[in-house]
Write a protein that holds these residues in place. Structure first.
Motif, PDB file in Angstrom:
ATOM      1  N   UNK A  61       1.090  -1.259  -0.122  1.00 54.88           N
ATOM      2  CA  UNK A  61      -0.054  -0.059   0.046  1.00 54.88           C
ATOM      3  C   UNK A  61       0.822   1.380   0.112  1.00 54.88           C
ATOM      4  N   UNK A  62       0.771   2.155  -1.124  1.00 57.35           N
ATOM      5  CA  UNK A  62       1.348   3.225  -1.089  1.00 57.35           C
ATOM      6  C   UNK A  62       0.545   4.335  -0.858  1.00 57.35           C
ATOM      7  N   UNK A  63       1.260   5.324   0.052  1.00 59.75           N
ATOM      8  CA  UNK A  63       0.147   6.308   0.403  1.00 59.75           C
ATOM      9  C   UNK A  63       0.925   7.787   0.240  1.00 59.75           C
ATOM     10  N   UNK A  64      -0.152   8.653   0.123  1.00 61.70           N
ATOM     11  CA  UNK A  64       0.230  10.146  -0.386  1.00 61.70           C
ATOM     12  C   UNK A  64       0.343  10.882   0.925  1.00 61.70           C
ATOM     13  N   UNK A  65       1.573  11.033   1.464  1.00 60.59           N
ATOM     14  CA  UNK A  65       1.906  11.605   2.872  1.00 60.59           C
ATOM     15  C   UNK A  65       1.378  13.090   2.792  1.00 60.59           C
ATOM     16  N   UNK A  66       1.425  13.735   1.764  1.00 64.94           N
ATOM     17  CA  UNK A  66       0.851  15.246   2.049  1.00 64.94           C
ATOM     18  C   UNK A  66      -0.802  15.302   1.818  1.00 64.94           C
ATOM     19  N   UNK A  67      -1.227  15.981   2.562  1.00 62.49           N
ATOM     20  CA  UNK A  67      -2.582  16.297   2.639  1.00 62.49           C
ATOM     21  C   UNK A  67      -3.297  16.670   1.204  1.00 62.49           C
ATOM     22  N   UNK A  68      -4.175  16.061   0.795  1.00 64.03           N
ATOM     23  CA  UNK A  68      -4.918  16.041  -0.325  1.00 64.03           C
ATOM     24  C   UNK A  68      -4.223  15.689  -1.846  1.00 64.03           C
TER      25      UNK A  68
END
Length: 465
Positions: free
Chosen positions: A438-445
């Motif tokens: 699972x890859x996650x966009x750490x920056x909000x939005x």
């Protein structure tokens, strides 16, 4: 993790019960432990676009992404169907090209494709397998809505992070795994070894010898190359370690040269053999492709598989799946505009602010435009690129991707995620590791999950029945 009323979704029930008994300060202490573990282990990646040898830790978030057994059963069925279709498509393209004769895929898309390898025409790879290792990128947009974002059949990366993420979680939270029945992933290296052994070439004598071919320490995924070689009990080699000896590929050892039967390569096609492809390559092995064609070595993944990663070809995957399996695709594609088509190009140019535009052969999150997050100057520059080379791009709508909580400074906060399950293909069948990366966009939005663009990773739990 929660539904629209704030109630934990069924797969997360046990985890949420556990979470209620733990304050954020204890989770933050664990996060520091995880960072220290990753630093000691050397789990890093290189960023090419910045300073030379700029190594970074890939951000790891300790809140797991959890998938129910029911959800996974449907996903794995759809993944297997898609991977089998890709392998059949590659065999067809390099042999009879029946799908082109049937008009289901335009001939021009294949003939003009830079990933097509004419040297593979008429050649049958050992065991009939082209895509030994595949990563299928999935996104979720609703309760039971999953889409395939793209296929990775060339040299998919990230499996080492999947394994290390799980090892880290087991070390930090052993009590969680005693309470929650999570499917294991630790057998991936053994399954990879078995799968590669089953693809040994016809000219193999005795027990096959496996090696991992790496471009070297400056490659962004070098950690993974070394990790997988160690975990499989295989040799880690560079092109300079190998040579052709008596029609076989052999590696240099302190006792002389020793043959290699199966080469898990992490070097792109163009650099694989300077005698047959790019003459300037110092990463490959002169003459290896001739040895391959003679049936004396297996190269995984097979040369020429990159054509199935083409993002323009991606838009035809529902037709490809149906053509080779006789059934409709279980997993849907994201709607896609092919900018090579004038009508589609006109629409994309008029709606750049709303769309995600990608290079046909791009990867790693580079060379793309996320319209809603771009400024006017970036959009104008991309409009010029599209007009100059429309066939080099496709466009897709900005999906309402699902979110999973991350441990942010303010506490738990939602971030967008995707999922890359890893698939092994051999003559004996298809093996899908339960879960994936699972890859996650750490920056909000943000919708960009790639590590090269600041994305992080999570452990992915598939619950057992």
């Amino acid at each position: 993790m929660q539904d629209e009323n704030g109630v934990p979704r069924e797969p997360y029930t046990a985890y949420c019960d556990w979470l209620q008994d733990h304050d954020l300060s204890s989770l933050r202490r664990k996060a520091k432990e995880a960072d220290a573990f990753f630093r000691r282990t050397g789990i890093t990646f290189n960023v090419y676009s910045e300073a030379e040898a700029d190594e970074r830790l890939i951000p790891f978030d300790q809140v797991p992404r959890i998938i129910s057994a029911r959800e996974w059963a449907r996903l794995s069925k759809g993944i297997e169907q898609r991977v089998r279709a890709i392998n059949a498509f590659l065999h067809d393209i390099y042999h009879d090209q029946e799908i082109l004769k049937a008009g289901r895929v335009p001939e021009s898309l294949i003939a003009n494709n830079e990933a097509l390898l004419p040297e593979m025409f008429g050649f049958e790879p050992p065991g009939g397998v082209y895509t030994h290792i595949v990563g299928v990128d999935l996104v979720r947009t609703g309760q039971d809505e999953f889409y395939v974002l793209e296929d990775n059949a060339r040299t998919p990366s990230g499996v080492s992070y999947m394994l290390e993420n799980r090892e880290t979680m087991l070390h930090m939270y052993p009590e969680l795994f005693s309470k929650i029945p999570v499917s294991p992933v630790s057998d991936y290296p053994l399954n990879l070894r078995r799968s590669l052994l089953q693809c040994a070439p016809p000219g193999c004598e005795g027990r096959p010898v496996i090696a991992v071919l790496t471009p070297g320490i400056h490659n962004s995924a070098y950690y993974e190359h070394a990790f997988l070689a160690e975990q499989m009990g295989a040799e880690l080699v560079e092109g300079s370690d190998l040579r052709v000896v008596d029609g076989r590929i052999a590696m240099r050892t302190t006792q002389g040269y020793r043959r290699i039967d199966v080469l898990y390569r992490r070097v792109d096609d163009a650099y694989l053999d300077p005698l047959n492809f790019n003459p300037d390559s110092v990463l490959g092995v002169p003459g290896i492709f001739d040895v391959y064609r003679a049936g004396n070595v297996t190269i995984a993944n097979a040369p020429g598989t990159g054509i199935s990663d083409d993002k323009a070809l991606y838009s035809y995957m529902p037709d490809i799946v149906e053509f080779y399996t006789g059934t409709s695709a279980i997993l849907e594609n994201v709607p896609t505009w092919r900018c090579s088509e004038p009508v589609s190009l006109a629409y994309v140019l008029d709606h750049l602010e709303e769309l995600v535009v990608k290079e046909v052969h791009g990867s790693g999150g580079y060379g793309m435009l996320v319209g809603p997050a771009a400024n006017k100057r970036e959009i104008a520059a991309f409009r010029d690129k599209l007009k100059a080379k429309p066939a080099g791009y496709i466009a897709q709508p900005t999906l309402a991707l699902s979110t999973v909580p991350v441990l942010a400074r303010s506490g738990l906060a939602p971030r967008h995620v995707d999922l890359r399950p890893f698939v092994l293909v051999s003559p004996d069948g298809v093996n899908i590791t339960p879960g994936g990366l699972t890859r996650v966009a750490m920056k909000e939005g943000s919708l960009v999950v790639n590590s090269s663009q600041g994305g992080g990773t999570k452990d992915t739990w598939v619950l057992e029945d």
